[in-house]
Motif scaffolding. Structure first.
Motif, PDB file in Angstrom:
ATOM      1  N   SER A   7       0.737  -1.112  -0.002  1.00 42.31           N
ATOM      2  CA  SER A   7      -0.143  -0.124   0.105  1.00 42.31           C
ATOM      3  C   SER A   7       0.743   1.421  -0.030  1.00 42.31           C
ATOM      4  N   ASP A   8       2.089   1.105   0.637  1.00 40.35           N
ATOM      5  CA  ASP A   8       2.792   2.422   0.734  1.00 40.35           C
ATOM      6  C   ASP A   8       4.329   1.851   0.176  1.00 40.35           C
ATOM      7  N   LEU A   9       4.954   2.209  -0.962  1.00 40.34           N
ATOM      8  CA  LEU A   9       6.014   1.630  -1.627  1.00 40.34           C
ATOM      9  C   LEU A   9       7.171   2.136  -0.620  1.00 40.34           C
ATOM     10  N   ASP A  10       7.317   3.487  -0.079  1.00 41.79           N
ATOM     11  CA  ASP A  10       8.394   3.960   0.704  1.00 41.79           C
ATOM     12  C   ASP A  10       8.234   3.358   1.941  1.00 41.79           C
ATOM     13  N   ALA A  11       7.346   3.124   2.645  1.00 42.52           N
ATOM     14  CA  ALA A  11       7.257   2.641   4.149  1.00 42.52           C
ATOM     15  C   ALA A  11       7.615   0.950   3.767  1.00 42.52           C
ATOM     16  N   THR A  12       7.247   0.219   2.965  1.00 42.00           N
ATOM     17  CA  THR A  12       7.624  -0.969   2.706  1.00 42.00           C
ATOM     18  C   THR A  12       9.367  -1.022   2.449  1.00 42.00           C
ATOM     19  N   ILE A  13       9.897  -0.191   1.731  1.00 34.84           N
ATOM     20  CA  ILE A  13      11.320  -0.154   1.225  1.00 34.84           C
ATOM     21  C   ILE A  13      11.996   0.001   2.678  1.00 34.84           C
ATOM     22  N   GLY A  14      11.406   1.020   3.624  1.00 32.73           N
ATOM     23  CA  GLY A  14      12.055   1.521   4.594  1.00 32.73           C
ATOM     24  C   GLY A  14      12.170   0.051   5.833  1.00 32.73           C
ATOM     25  N   PHE A  15      10.909  -0.702   5.710  1.00 33.56           N
ATOM     26  CA  PHE A  15      10.999  -1.747   6.471  1.00 33.56           C
ATOM     27  C   PHE A  15      12.160  -2.784   6.199  1.00 33.56           C
ATOM     28  N   TYR A  16      12.170  -3.244   4.861  1.00 33.41           N
ATOM     29  CA  TYR A  16      12.805  -4.178   4.242  1.00 33.41           C
ATOM     30  C   TYR A  16      14.375  -3.597   4.341  1.00 33.41           C
ATOM     31  N   ARG A  17      14.656  -2.406   4.415  1.00 33.40           N
ATOM     32  CA  ARG A  17      16.031  -1.844   4.741  1.00 33.40           C
ATOM     33  C   ARG A  17      16.453  -2.273   5.935  1.00 33.40           C
ATOM     34  N   HIS A  18      15.871  -2.361   7.052  1.00 37.42           N
ATOM     35  CA  HIS A  18      16.023  -2.724   8.340  1.00 37.42           C
ATOM     36  C   HIS A  18      16.477  -4.322   8.378  1.00 37.42           C
ATOM     37  N   LEU A  19      16.028  -5.064   7.274  1.00 35.99           N
ATOM     38  CA  LEU A  19      16.662  -6.431   7.113  1.00 35.99           C
ATOM     39  C   LEU A  19      17.933  -6.724   6.344  1.00 35.99           C
ATOM     40  N   GLY A  20      18.327  -5.441   5.646  1.00 40.45           N
ATOM     41  CA  GLY A  20      19.540  -5.410   4.813  1.00 40.45           C
ATOM     42  C   GLY A  20      19.416  -5.441   3.115  1.00 40.45           C
TER      43      GLY A  20
ATOM     44  N   PRO B 151       7.552   4.174 -11.491  1.00 41.93           N
ATOM     45  CA  PRO B 151       7.929   4.611  -9.940  1.00 41.93           C
ATOM     46  C   PRO B 151       6.788   3.786  -8.527  1.00 41.93           C
ATOM     47  N   ASP B 152       5.846   3.065  -9.419  1.00 46.89           N
ATOM     48  CA  ASP B 152       5.201   2.176  -8.544  1.00 46.89           C
ATOM     49  C   ASP B 152       5.690   0.942  -8.478  1.00 46.89           C
ATOM     50  N   HIS B 153       6.971   0.704  -8.725  1.00 43.21           N
ATOM     51  CA  HIS B 153       7.474  -0.632  -8.785  1.00 43.21           C
ATOM     52  C   HIS B 153       8.753  -0.616  -8.408  1.00 43.21           C
ATOM     53  N   ALA B 154       9.293  -1.307  -7.400  1.00 47.51           N
ATOM     54  CA  ALA B 154      10.651  -1.549  -7.088  1.00 47.51           C
ATOM     55  C   ALA B 154      11.309  -3.014  -6.897  1.00 47.51           C
ATOM     56  N   ALA B 155      12.449  -3.101  -6.887  1.00 45.57           N
ATOM     57  CA  ALA B 155      12.986  -4.478  -7.192  1.00 45.57           C
ATOM     58  C   ALA B 155      14.255  -4.556  -6.195  1.00 45.57           C
ATOM     59  N   CYS B 156      14.602  -5.882  -5.792  1.00 46.55           N
ATOM     60  CA  CYS B 156      15.847  -6.127  -5.049  1.00 46.55           C
ATOM     61  C   CYS B 156      16.358  -7.459  -5.763  1.00 46.55           C
ATOM     62  N   ASP B 157      17.655  -7.742  -5.946  1.00 40.06           N
ATOM     63  CA  ASP B 157      18.210  -9.020  -6.386  1.00 40.06           C
ATOM     64  C   ASP B 157      18.807  -9.451  -4.971  1.00 40.06           C
ATOM     65  N   LEU B 158      18.303 -10.798  -4.625  1.00 35.80           N
ATOM     66  CA  LEU B 158      18.886 -11.360  -3.369  1.00 35.80           C
ATOM     67  C   LEU B 158      20.153 -12.230  -3.684  1.00 35.80           C
ATOM     68  N   PRO B 159      20.927 -12.404  -2.745  1.00 28.17           N
ATOM     69  CA  PRO B 159      22.270 -13.267  -2.873  1.00 28.17           C
ATOM     70  C   PRO B 159      22.089 -14.511  -3.478  1.00 28.17           C
ATOM     71  N   SER B 160      20.850 -15.217  -2.918  1.00 32.21           N
ATOM     72  CA  SER B 160      20.265 -16.757  -3.338  1.00 32.21           C
ATOM     73  C   SER B 160      19.931 -16.687  -5.150  1.00 32.21           C
TER      74      SER B 160
END
Length: 137
Positions: free
Chosen positions: A13-26, A36-45
């Motif tokens: 529901s809130d992209l910035d808030a969710t990105i902030g949460f997952y930043r706490h997990l590294g 701008p309604d889409h973000a992505a992250c490549d994981l080490p796996s």
């Protein structure tokens, strides 16, 4: 030919808030400059984790609606030891995120805890418990 599962897409529901949460997990997400309604992250796996806003999901799948009830999804994050699970749980709950299950020694031999991300998805934090020479936790 069998398909390869290589990405998970979480509707938020809130992209910035969710990105902030997952930043706490590294995890570091990059917002797509063309969407701008889409973000992505490549994981080490090798897994690709994506975040899409509810607005974007509604455009790509008009029949989509926000689910109700408890967490329907759980993502699990492994930590190097039980103390790291306790520390991350404390950090996340101190930052205002909702704890769903305080850290505990699970019967399957792991230290386990669960918090909710900003949209209520379950985020499991776990580490193996130390074992003695007979393999007992």
């Amino acid at each position: 030919m069998n398909p390869t599962m290589n990405a998970i897409d979480i509707v938020v529901s809130d992209l910035d808030a969710t990105i902030g949460f997952y930043r706490h997990l590294g995890l570091e997400f990059a917002i797509d400059p063309n969407m701008p309604d889409h973000a992505a992250c490549d994981l080490p796996s090798g897994l690709h984790l994506m975040l899409d806003t509810e607005e974007l999901r509604g455009k790509t799948l008009p029949s989509w609606s926000r689910p109700t009830g408890g967490p329907r999804n759980f993502l699990a994050f492994e930590f190097p030891d039980p103390a790291a699970v306790d520390a991350k749980y404390a950090e996340l709950t101190a930052a205002g995120y909702r704890g769903l299950q305080e850290p505990w020694d699970a019967f399957w031999g792991m230290r386990y805890a669960t918090v909710a991300d900003p949209d209520g998805n379950g985020i499991d934090l776990y580490a193996g418990l130390a074992t003695d020479q007979e393999g007992n936790a």
